[in-house]
Design a protein around this motif. Sequence first.
Motif, PDB file in Angstrom:
ATOM      1  N   ALA A 295       0.819  -1.217   0.000  1.00 25.50           N
ATOM      2  CA  ALA A 295       0.000   0.000   0.000  1.00 25.50           C
ATOM      3  C   ALA A 295       0.851   1.265   0.000  1.00 25.50           C
ATOM      4  N   ASP A 296       1.927   1.258   0.767  1.00 23.75           N
ATOM      5  CA  ASP A 296       2.775   2.439   0.898  1.00 23.75           C
ATOM      6  C   ASP A 296       4.229   2.018   0.783  1.00 23.75           C
ATOM      7  N   PRO A 297       4.795   2.058  -0.424  1.00 22.26           N
ATOM      8  CA  PRO A 297       6.171   1.565  -0.601  1.00 22.26           C
ATOM      9  C   PRO A 297       7.199   2.361   0.181  1.00 22.26           C
TER      10      PRO A 297
ATOM     11  N   SER B 223      12.225  -7.761   1.120  1.00 24.33           N
ATOM     12  CA  SER B 223      13.140  -7.205   0.131  1.00 24.33           C
ATOM     13  C   SER B 223      14.562  -7.405   0.610  1.00 24.33           C
ATOM     14  N   HIS B 224      15.506  -7.261  -0.314  1.00 26.56           N
ATOM     15  CA  HIS B 224      16.918  -7.334   0.047  1.00 26.56           C
ATOM     16  C   HIS B 224      17.411  -6.031   0.672  1.00 26.56           C
ATOM     17  N   ILE B 225      16.786  -4.926   0.276  1.00 29.72           N
ATOM     18  CA  ILE B 225      17.195  -3.623   0.794  1.00 29.72           C
ATOM     19  C   ILE B 225      15.989  -2.915   1.421  1.00 29.72           C
ATOM     20  N   ASP B 226      16.128  -2.478   2.626  1.00 27.77           N
ATOM     21  CA  ASP B 226      15.267  -1.477   3.250  1.00 27.77           C
ATOM     22  C   ASP B 226      16.168  -0.697   4.196  1.00 27.77           C
ATOM     23  N   LEU B 227      15.615   0.314   4.846  1.00 30.50           N
ATOM     24  CA  LEU B 227      16.458   1.176   5.663  1.00 30.50           C
ATOM     25  C   LEU B 227      17.093   0.412   6.820  1.00 30.50           C
TER      26      LEU B 227
ATOM     27  N   ALA C 267       8.824   4.214 -15.783  1.00 25.51           N
ATOM     28  CA  ALA C 267      10.040   4.920 -15.376  1.00 25.51           C
ATOM     29  C   ALA C 267       9.703   6.117 -14.503  1.00 25.51           C
ATOM     30  N   ILE C 268       8.701   6.879 -14.901  1.00 18.15           N
ATOM     31  CA  ILE C 268       8.292   8.040 -14.106  1.00 18.15           C
ATOM     32  C   ILE C 268       7.852   7.602 -12.713  1.00 18.15           C
ATOM     33  N   GLN C 269       7.109   6.515 -12.640  1.00 18.51           N
ATOM     34  CA  GLN C 269       6.659   6.013 -11.338  1.00 18.51           C
ATOM     35  C   GLN C 269       7.843   5.700 -10.430  1.00 18.51           C
ATOM     36  N   GLN C 270       8.879   5.066 -10.974  1.00 20.25           N
ATOM     37  CA  GLN C 270      10.004   4.653 -10.141  1.00 20.25           C
ATOM     38  C   GLN C 270      10.923   5.819  -9.781  1.00 20.25           C
TER      39      GLN C 270
ATOM     40  N   TYR D  56      12.442   9.787  -5.353  1.00 21.78           N
ATOM     41  CA  TYR D  56      12.406  11.116  -4.740  1.00 21.78           C
ATOM     42  C   TYR D  56      11.486  11.171  -3.522  1.00 21.78           C
ATOM     43  N   ARG D  57      10.459  10.336  -3.492  1.00 22.01           N
ATOM     44  CA  ARG D  57       9.643  10.263  -2.278  1.00 22.01           C
ATOM     45  C   ARG D  57      10.428   9.608  -1.138  1.00 22.01           C
ATOM     46  N   LEU D  58      11.277   8.651  -1.469  1.00 24.34           N
ATOM     47  CA  LEU D  58      12.157   8.074  -0.460  1.00 24.34           C
ATOM     48  C   LEU D  58      13.136   9.114   0.067  1.00 24.34           C
ATOM     49  N   GLU D  59      13.646   9.953  -0.823  1.00 24.89           N
ATOM     50  CA  GLU D  59      14.539  11.026  -0.379  1.00 24.89           C
ATOM     51  C   GLU D  59      13.798  12.005   0.529  1.00 24.89           C
ATOM     52  N   ALA D  60      12.583  12.387   0.149  1.00 22.37           N
ATOM     53  CA  ALA D  60      11.815  13.334   0.953  1.00 22.37           C
ATOM     54  C   ALA D  60      11.503  12.775   2.335  1.00 22.37           C
ATOM     55  N   ALA D  61      11.388  11.445   2.430  1.00 19.24           N
ATOM     56  CA  ALA D  61      11.107  10.805   3.711  1.00 19.24           C
ATOM     57  C   ALA D  61      12.360  10.612   4.556  1.00 19.24           C
ATOM     58  N   GLY D  62      13.517  10.992   4.022  1.00 26.04           N
ATOM     59  CA  GLY D  62      14.759  10.885   4.784  1.00 26.04           C
ATOM     60  C   GLY D  62      15.467   9.557   4.673  1.00 26.04           C
ATOM     61  N   ALA D  63      15.018   8.696   3.749  1.00 22.66           N
ATOM     62  CA  ALA D  63      15.604   7.357   3.641  1.00 22.66           C
ATOM     63  C   ALA D  63      16.941   7.352   2.922  1.00 22.66           C
ATOM     64  N   LEU D  64      17.132   8.308   1.998  1.00 22.69           N
ATOM     65  CA  LEU D  64      18.329   8.309   1.169  1.00 22.69           C
ATOM     66  C   LEU D  64      18.538   9.701   0.603  1.00 22.69           C
ATOM     67  N   ALA D  65      19.642   9.870  -0.113  1.00 18.61           N
ATOM     68  CA  ALA D  65      19.936  11.121  -0.810  1.00 18.61           C
ATOM     69  C   ALA D  65      20.263  10.795  -2.255  1.00 18.61           C
ATOM     70  N   VAL D  66      19.575  11.441  -3.183  1.00 26.92           N
ATOM     71  CA  VAL D  66      19.869  11.261  -4.600  1.00 26.92           C
ATOM     72  C   VAL D  66      21.112  12.084  -4.936  1.00 26.92           C
TER      73      VAL D  66
END
Length: 349
Positions: free
Chosen positions: A24-26, A37-41, A90-93, A98-108
């Motif tokens: 529901a909320d990736p 998954s193999h990768i999460d925070l 591609a746009i979805q991914q 960028y939503r992961l970046e906004a949530a503080g999970a990573l930096a692009v």
Amino acid sequence: MSEPIPVFDGHNDILGHLATSDVADPVQAFLTGSFPSHIDLIKAKTGGFAGGIFAVFCPSPKKPDGALPPGMAFDMAPLPLDLVPAQAMAIQQVSLLYRLEAAGALAVCRNTTEIKAAMARGKIAAVLHIEGVEAIDADLQFLDVLYAAGLRSLGPVWSRDNIFGHGVPFNFPGSPDTGPGLTEAGKRLVAACNRLGVLIDLSHITEKGFWDVAELSSAPLVATHSNVHAICANPRNLTADQLKAIRDSNGMVGLNFATGFLRPDGAWRPDTGLDVMLRHLDAMIEAVGETRVGLGSDFDGAMLPAAIGSSAGLPVLIEALQQHGYNDALVQRLAHGNWLDLLARVIDR
């Protein structure tokens, strides 16, 4: 307990894995580790996964795209993918990244200065990649859009043909010399990547396509997630001549953790030992040198040895490298240093 050695990894498929799931909320799934998954925070912090090349991958319209059949021998021919659905995926991914970046999970990150800064402050450093460029039009207009969005790496083909070139099939045993190479559009794509400073990943391309890129490109030759064909005769792996060309261009090869690309029998088996990974690394180092080898896990895109299991298991591999006799400097280079040096040669402007 000491902190794990930081790993910058050459290839993962977590974006596509999350985007094509029914979660529901990736973003929350990545933050909390509530999705298999193999990768999460959480796994990343546990294992020292400090960054990597994050692939956008657009699957074919229907199976057999993602399901790798069991056993030692198989032959898959994924269906072609049209431009419009590829662009939508591609746009979805990219949006998810960028939503992961906004949530503080990573930096692009767009250059190695940003990568090093993100790693220093404990953020996963993500370099945007697209694996198989069906989303890019022949006029390369969408390449400009993706570059503005942070794209710094691409694979002209996945293991299917497109308007830019031809990919190797999933068969075993097999040669990477399976058909034609780059098209005229593919040659224009290589020139554009050189101009922009976009890494060209050769991991899925035919041998003819590899040599086309080698002839045309002014950049180092890079296979982000491929192994040694002399050990595992999968067409995804690199011949001695290809490894020599990578060495001569001051390029890079990343060890793929996928069991079917590691094992001499080509089998997809989670009980695959780490000894065969070390055998590939030894051969890569001998062929291209200690400064041109790294890790290219294929996390969330392939079956891994159970001893590693996920990004949380990276310290198991690091310990195996140390016990194998690799000195501290070489372990650091394999874990992250060589990738950062390679990216500085390619994407820094």
